[in-house]
Write an enzyme that holds these catalytic residues in place. Structure first.
Site, PDB file in Angstrom:
ATOM      1  N   THR A  70       0.717  -1.222  -0.086  1.00 56.43           N
ATOM      2  CA  THR A  70      -0.063  -0.091  -0.017  1.00 56.43           C
ATOM      3  C   THR A  70       0.604   1.313   0.017  1.00 56.43           C
ATOM      4  OG1 THR A  70       0.016  -0.092   2.466  1.00 56.43           O
ATOM      5  CG2 THR A  70      -1.947  -1.143   1.363  1.00 56.43           C
ATOM      6  N   HIS A 101       5.927  21.612  -2.584  1.00 58.16           N
ATOM      7  CA  HIS A 101       5.291  21.993  -1.222  1.00 58.16           C
ATOM      8  C   HIS A 101       6.176  21.401   0.050  1.00 58.16           C
ATOM      9  CE1 HIS A 101       1.248  23.901  -2.711  1.00 58.16           C
ATOM     10  NE2 HIS A 101       2.115  24.153  -3.200  1.00 58.16           N
TER      11      HIS A 101
HETATM   12  C1  RB5 Z   1       2.584  -7.092   2.983  1.00 54.97           C
HETATM   13  O1  RB5 Z   1       1.675  -7.804   2.684  1.00 54.97           O
HETATM   14  C2  RB5 Z   1       2.193  -5.519   3.182  1.00 54.97           C
HETATM   15  O2  RB5 Z   1       1.190  -5.526   4.441  1.00 54.97           O
HETATM   16  C3  RB5 Z   1       2.898  -4.546   3.053  1.00 54.97           C
HETATM   17  O3  RB5 Z   1       3.464  -4.680   1.692  1.00 54.97           O
HETATM   18  C4  RB5 Z   1       2.610  -3.294   2.985  1.00 54.97           C
HETATM   19  O4  RB5 Z   1       1.574  -2.893   2.361  1.00 54.97           O
HETATM   20  C5  RB5 Z   1       2.378  -2.402   4.504  1.00 54.97           C
HETATM   21  O5  RB5 Z   1       2.096  -1.518   4.887  1.00 54.97           O
END
Ligand code: RB5
Length: 154
Positions: A70, A101
């Site tokens: 993410t 910024h």
């Molecule tokens: C891995 O599954 C995932 O948790 C990691 O890549 C990340 O998204 C964590 O913030």
């Protein structure tokens, strides 16, 4: 002279994008410094993000890209380091603002969120943008003051 090296690291969820961005960085004249991971084995993102954020914090390298699934975990850890301004970017606007910024010295991308084509253009946008200074300098100074008050920060 501008340092063309860009440290880059990911966990397993970001490795494919890391490989693509390395190739892209080379194609536009930058030198990726790969700090892992380099297998598809499941790993813990702090083991790869921390050494990169530490390097930026110590001034050993000026810029870095971190990738996890993410982008959130890498963002959380990177911003614990003194002098690190890590920005989770997800479109062209946030990529440009991260530099203009926030003078972000690390950009973080979600490898499960952003496609390769967009990620490439985001990275190009961040690298080509310039910090606007002015009122934004005062704001970054306030963050530096906060870091100074938090004595134990790495
Ligand atoms: C891995 O599954 C995932 O948790 C990691 O890549 C990340 O998204 C964590 O913030």
């Amino acid at each position: 002279m501008e340092d063309r090296r860009i440290a880059i690291a990911s966990d397993h969820a970001g490795m494919e994008l890391k490989e693509d961005l390395k190739e892209f960085l080379r194609s536009i004249g930058y030198e990726p410094v790969d700090m892992g991971t380099n297998t598809s084995e499941r790993v813990d993102y702090p083991d790869y993000g921390i050494p990169v954020a530490e390097k930026v914090s110590k001034g050993e390298i000026q810029r870095a890209i971190l990738i996890c699934g993410t982008g959130i975990g890498m963002s959380i850890l990177a911003n614990k380091f003194r002098g690190v301004r890590a920005a989770l970017i997800y479109d062209i606007y946030t990529a440009r603002m991260a530099k203009e910024h926030n003078d972000a010295n690390i950009v973080v991308i979600g490898g499960r969120v952003v496609g390769k084509g967009l990620a490439r253009e985001m990275v190009r946008t961040w690298l080509e943008a310039s910090f606007q200074g002015g009122r934004h300098t005062k704001r970054l100074d306030k963050i530096r003051e906060l870091e100074n008050r938090m004595g134990e920060k790495v």
